[in-house]
Design a protein around this motif. Sequence first.
Motif, PDB file in Angstrom:
ATOM      1  N   TYR A 113      63.937 -28.090  -2.533  1.00 62.81           N
ATOM      2  CA  TYR A 113      63.813 -27.207  -3.691  1.00 62.81           C
ATOM      3  C   TYR A 113      62.543 -27.532  -4.480  1.00 62.81           C
ATOM      4  O   TYR A 113      61.800 -26.632  -4.876  1.00 62.81           O
ATOM      5  CB  TYR A 113      65.044 -27.343  -4.587  1.00 62.81           C
ATOM      6  CG  TYR A 113      64.935 -26.553  -5.874  1.00 62.81           C
ATOM      7  CD1 TYR A 113      65.227 -25.195  -5.901  1.00 62.81           C
ATOM      8  CD2 TYR A 113      64.499 -27.165  -7.046  1.00 62.81           C
ATOM      9  CE1 TYR A 113      65.104 -24.456  -7.074  1.00 62.81           C
ATOM     10  CE2 TYR A 113      64.366 -26.439  -8.222  1.00 62.81           C
ATOM     11  CZ  TYR A 113      64.672 -25.094  -8.227  1.00 62.81           C
ATOM     12  OH  TYR A 113      64.531 -24.372  -9.376  1.00 62.81           O
ATOM     13  N   HIS A 114      62.307 -28.813  -4.713  1.00 63.97           N
ATOM     14  CA  HIS A 114      61.134 -29.232  -5.478  1.00 63.97           C
ATOM     15  C   HIS A 114      59.844 -28.796  -4.796  1.00 63.97           C
ATOM     16  O   HIS A 114      58.936 -28.239  -5.439  1.00 63.97           O
ATOM     17  CB  HIS A 114      61.151 -30.751  -5.667  1.00 63.97           C
ATOM     18  CG  HIS A 114      59.860 -31.300  -6.213  1.00 63.97           C
ATOM     19  ND1 HIS A 114      59.486 -31.150  -7.534  1.00 63.97           N
ATOM     20  CD2 HIS A 114      58.843 -31.975  -5.599  1.00 63.97           C
ATOM     21  CE1 HIS A 114      58.301 -31.710  -7.727  1.00 63.97           C
ATOM     22  NE2 HIS A 114      57.891 -32.223  -6.573  1.00 63.97           N
ATOM     23  N   LEU A 115      59.744 -29.011  -3.486  1.00 61.09           N
ATOM     24  CA  LEU A 115      58.522 -28.687  -2.747  1.00 61.09           C
ATOM     25  C   LEU A 115      58.301 -27.179  -2.673  1.00 61.09           C
ATOM     26  O   LEU A 115      57.174 -26.694  -2.836  1.00 61.09           O
ATOM     27  CB  LEU A 115      58.585 -29.284  -1.337  1.00 61.09           C
ATOM     28  CG  LEU A 115      58.556 -30.810  -1.255  1.00 61.09           C
ATOM     29  CD1 LEU A 115      58.825 -31.270   0.175  1.00 61.09           C
ATOM     30  CD2 LEU A 115      57.212 -31.349  -1.738  1.00 61.09           C
ATOM     31  N   SER A 119      55.281 -25.054  -4.362  1.00 60.99           N
ATOM     32  CA  SER A 119      54.440 -24.207  -3.518  1.00 60.99           C
ATOM     33  C   SER A 119      54.335 -22.796  -4.084  1.00 60.99           C
ATOM     34  O   SER A 119      53.249 -22.209  -4.143  1.00 60.99           O
ATOM     35  CB  SER A 119      55.013 -24.162  -2.099  1.00 60.99           C
ATOM     36  OG  SER A 119      54.262 -23.299  -1.275  1.00 60.99           O
ATOM     37  N   VAL A 120      55.468 -22.234  -4.509  1.00 62.93           N
ATOM     38  CA  VAL A 120      55.472 -20.883  -5.093  1.00 62.93           C
ATOM     39  C   VAL A 120      54.636 -20.868  -6.365  1.00 62.93           C
ATOM     40  O   VAL A 120      53.830 -19.948  -6.586  1.00 62.93           O
ATOM     41  CB  VAL A 120      56.911 -20.424  -5.378  1.00 62.93           C
ATOM     42  CG1 VAL A 120      56.913 -19.140  -6.214  1.00 62.93           C
ATOM     43  CG2 VAL A 120      57.666 -20.185  -4.083  1.00 62.93           C
ATOM     44  N   LYS A 121      54.792 -21.874  -7.206  1.00 65.32           N
ATOM     45  CA  LYS A 121      54.038 -21.940  -8.455  1.00 65.32           C
ATOM     46  C   LYS A 121      52.544 -21.967  -8.183  1.00 65.32           C
ATOM     47  O   LYS A 121      51.752 -21.302  -8.871  1.00 65.32           O
ATOM     48  CB  LYS A 121      54.455 -23.176  -9.254  1.00 65.32           C
ATOM     49  CG  LYS A 121      53.772 -23.273 -10.620  1.00 65.32           C
ATOM     50  CD  LYS A 121      54.258 -24.490 -11.397  1.00 65.32           C
ATOM     51  CE  LYS A 121      53.595 -24.553 -12.773  1.00 65.32           C
ATOM     52  NZ  LYS A 121      54.068 -25.746 -13.537  1.00 65.32           N
ATOM     53  N   LYS A 122      52.136 -22.730  -7.189  1.00 65.57           N
ATOM     54  CA  LYS A 122      50.708 -22.838  -6.846  1.00 65.57           C
ATOM     55  C   LYS A 122      50.161 -21.486  -6.379  1.00 65.57           C
ATOM     56  O   LYS A 122      49.031 -21.115  -6.704  1.00 65.57           O
ATOM     57  CB  LYS A 122      50.522 -23.893  -5.758  1.00 65.57           C
ATOM     58  CG  LYS A 122      49.072 -24.157  -5.393  1.00 65.57           C
ATOM     59  CD  LYS A 122      48.955 -25.199  -4.286  1.00 65.57           C
ATOM     60  CE  LYS A 122      49.442 -26.548  -4.757  1.00 65.57           C
ATOM     61  NZ  LYS A 122      49.237 -27.593  -3.726  1.00 65.57           N
ATOM     62  N   GLY A 137      67.423 -11.587   2.616  1.00 60.32           N
ATOM     63  CA  GLY A 137      67.835 -12.797   3.320  1.00 60.32           C
ATOM     64  C   GLY A 137      67.533 -14.039   2.499  1.00 60.32           C
ATOM     65  O   GLY A 137      67.001 -13.976   1.391  1.00 60.32           O
ATOM     66  N   MET A 138      67.888 -15.185   3.066  1.00 64.02           N
ATOM     67  CA  MET A 138      67.735 -16.451   2.350  1.00 64.02           C
ATOM     68  C   MET A 138      66.275 -16.738   1.995  1.00 64.02           C
ATOM     69  O   MET A 138      65.974 -17.183   0.876  1.00 64.02           O
ATOM     70  CB  MET A 138      68.294 -17.593   3.212  1.00 64.02           C
ATOM     71  CG  MET A 138      68.216 -18.965   2.561  1.00 64.02           C
ATOM     72  SD  MET A 138      69.321 -19.113   1.138  1.00 64.02           S
ATOM     73  CE  MET A 138      70.903 -19.229   1.990  1.00 64.02           C
ATOM     74  N   ASP A 139      65.361 -16.480   2.930  1.00 67.63           N
ATOM     75  CA  ASP A 139      63.965 -16.861   2.720  1.00 67.63           C
ATOM     76  C   ASP A 139      63.324 -16.077   1.579  1.00 67.63           C
ATOM     77  O   ASP A 139      62.820 -16.660   0.612  1.00 67.63           O
ATOM     78  CB  ASP A 139      63.161 -16.648   4.011  1.00 67.63           C
ATOM     79  CG  ASP A 139      63.766 -17.394   5.182  1.00 67.63           C
ATOM     80  OD1 ASP A 139      64.382 -18.447   4.950  1.00 67.63           O
ATOM     81  OD2 ASP A 139      63.635 -16.920   6.329  1.00 67.63           O
ATOM     82  N   SER A 140      63.315 -14.752   1.702  1.00 67.53           N
ATOM     83  CA  SER A 140      62.635 -13.940   0.692  1.00 67.53           C
ATOM     84  C   SER A 140      63.373 -13.962  -0.645  1.00 67.53           C
ATOM     85  O   SER A 140      62.753 -13.924  -1.709  1.00 67.53           O
ATOM     86  CB  SER A 140      62.468 -12.501   1.186  1.00 67.53           C
ATOM     87  OG  SER A 140      63.730 -11.892   1.418  1.00 67.53           O
ATOM     88  N   SER A 141      64.698 -14.059  -0.605  1.00 70.87           N
ATOM     89  CA  SER A 141      65.469 -14.120  -1.854  1.00 70.87           C
ATOM     90  C   SER A 141      65.157 -15.399  -2.611  1.00 70.87           C
ATOM     91  O   SER A 141      65.095 -15.409  -3.856  1.00 70.87           O
ATOM     92  CB  SER A 141      66.966 -14.041  -1.558  1.00 70.87           C
ATOM     93  OG  SER A 141      67.289 -12.811  -0.926  1.00 70.87           O
ATOM     94  N   SER A 142      64.946 -16.495  -1.869  1.00 72.58           N
ATOM     95  CA  SER A 142      64.578 -17.761  -2.513  1.00 72.58           C
ATOM     96  C   SER A 142      63.235 -17.644  -3.211  1.00 72.58           C
ATOM     97  O   SER A 142      63.033 -18.177  -4.308  1.00 72.58           O
ATOM     98  CB  SER A 142      64.526 -18.885  -1.473  1.00 72.58           C
ATOM     99  OG  SER A 142      65.798 -19.095  -0.889  1.00 72.58           O
ATOM    100  N   LEU A 146      62.607 -18.240  -7.194  1.00 66.62           N
ATOM    101  CA  LEU A 146      61.661 -19.254  -7.674  1.00 66.62           C
ATOM    102  C   LEU A 146      60.539 -18.618  -8.492  1.00 66.62           C
ATOM    103  O   LEU A 146      60.096 -19.180  -9.495  1.00 66.62           O
ATOM    104  CB  LEU A 146      61.085 -20.029  -6.488  1.00 66.62           C
ATOM    105  CG  LEU A 146      62.087 -20.965  -5.800  1.00 66.62           C
ATOM    106  CD1 LEU A 146      61.520 -21.480  -4.493  1.00 66.62           C
ATOM    107  CD2 LEU A 146      62.460 -22.119  -6.707  1.00 66.62           C
ATOM    108  N   GLN A 147      60.095 -17.436  -8.058  1.00 68.46           N
ATOM    109  CA  GLN A 147      59.046 -16.767  -8.833  1.00 68.46           C
ATOM    110  C   GLN A 147      59.577 -16.376 -10.208  1.00 68.46           C
ATOM    111  O   GLN A 147      58.873 -16.486 -11.210  1.00 68.46           O
ATOM    112  CB  GLN A 147      58.536 -15.537  -8.088  1.00 68.46           C
ATOM    113  CG  GLN A 147      57.343 -14.865  -8.769  1.00 68.46           C
ATOM    114  CD  GLN A 147      56.583 -13.944  -7.841  1.00 68.46           C
ATOM    115  OE1 GLN A 147      56.552 -14.149  -6.639  1.00 68.46           O
ATOM    116  NE2 GLN A 147      55.959 -12.910  -8.385  1.00 68.46           N
TER     117      GLN A 147
END
Length: 255
Positions: A113-115, A119-122, A137-142, A146-147
């Motif tokens: 979660y931290h990484l 990554s999204v923040k950067k 799905g799990m990937d894009s929903s995550s 995070l955004q």
Amino acid sequence: DKKKRELLLARDYFGIKPLHYFYDGNVLIFCSEIKGIISSGLYKPSPNDQALHDLLNLRYVPGEQTLFKDIHRVAAGTVIKIKDKKFYQNKYYSLKCAPHNKASEQEIADNIYHLLSASVKKQLVSDVPVGVYLSGGMDSSSLVALQRSHCPQGPIPTFTLKFVSETEEVNDAQAIADYFKTDHHVFDISSNPLDVMKEVLWHVEEPKINALQGYLLAYNTSRFVKVVHGGLGGDELFAGYEYHKYIATAYSFSK
């Protein structure tokens, strides 16, 4: 390097940016796209039969080969040097697998979660709005979640491609969009999507499983934003494909 009279071609750590070249010992042509090499007029296009065989069996061309004979990819994390017509290749980076065997499952989950959040923040550092390809799905929903955590206010543009199939994603994507209050857009795939296949192949240069869908989604999304997050790679990293189950079983017999 004019002083040393040598040329260096380098590719990034993981091969995210493409780099192709043709070298016959006398003429060197390099370009991010194969079509650039062909358009030079210094290379006569010819098919690579082995690469075609690999593509039809593996659904991709592995290694440094391409579908064109004598046109190669610079490998990820690699530097090529040409000096006095001699060819040198050096691997400067290779990902090391170092699992934390002593970490608990919760610690691993927290670290992921931290990484991913960092990554999204950067990637949100941008002069223009950043959208998300949202499948539900799990990937894009995550990525959307995070955004939103980094941008609690303001719209997040999200984009979904609608096509009639047993794995239709529109409803799942809409549920995520509603929950995180995104500026959601749904695009209908055309009734004759193969009409643009020639244009798709011109852009991607090598047939890919999701090339047509990816092109149609990007084409429509580009009318709204120029930068988009996508969840590609999640299945590869976290063994999300069905064939991973068979590979895991077969691996036990190979020991």
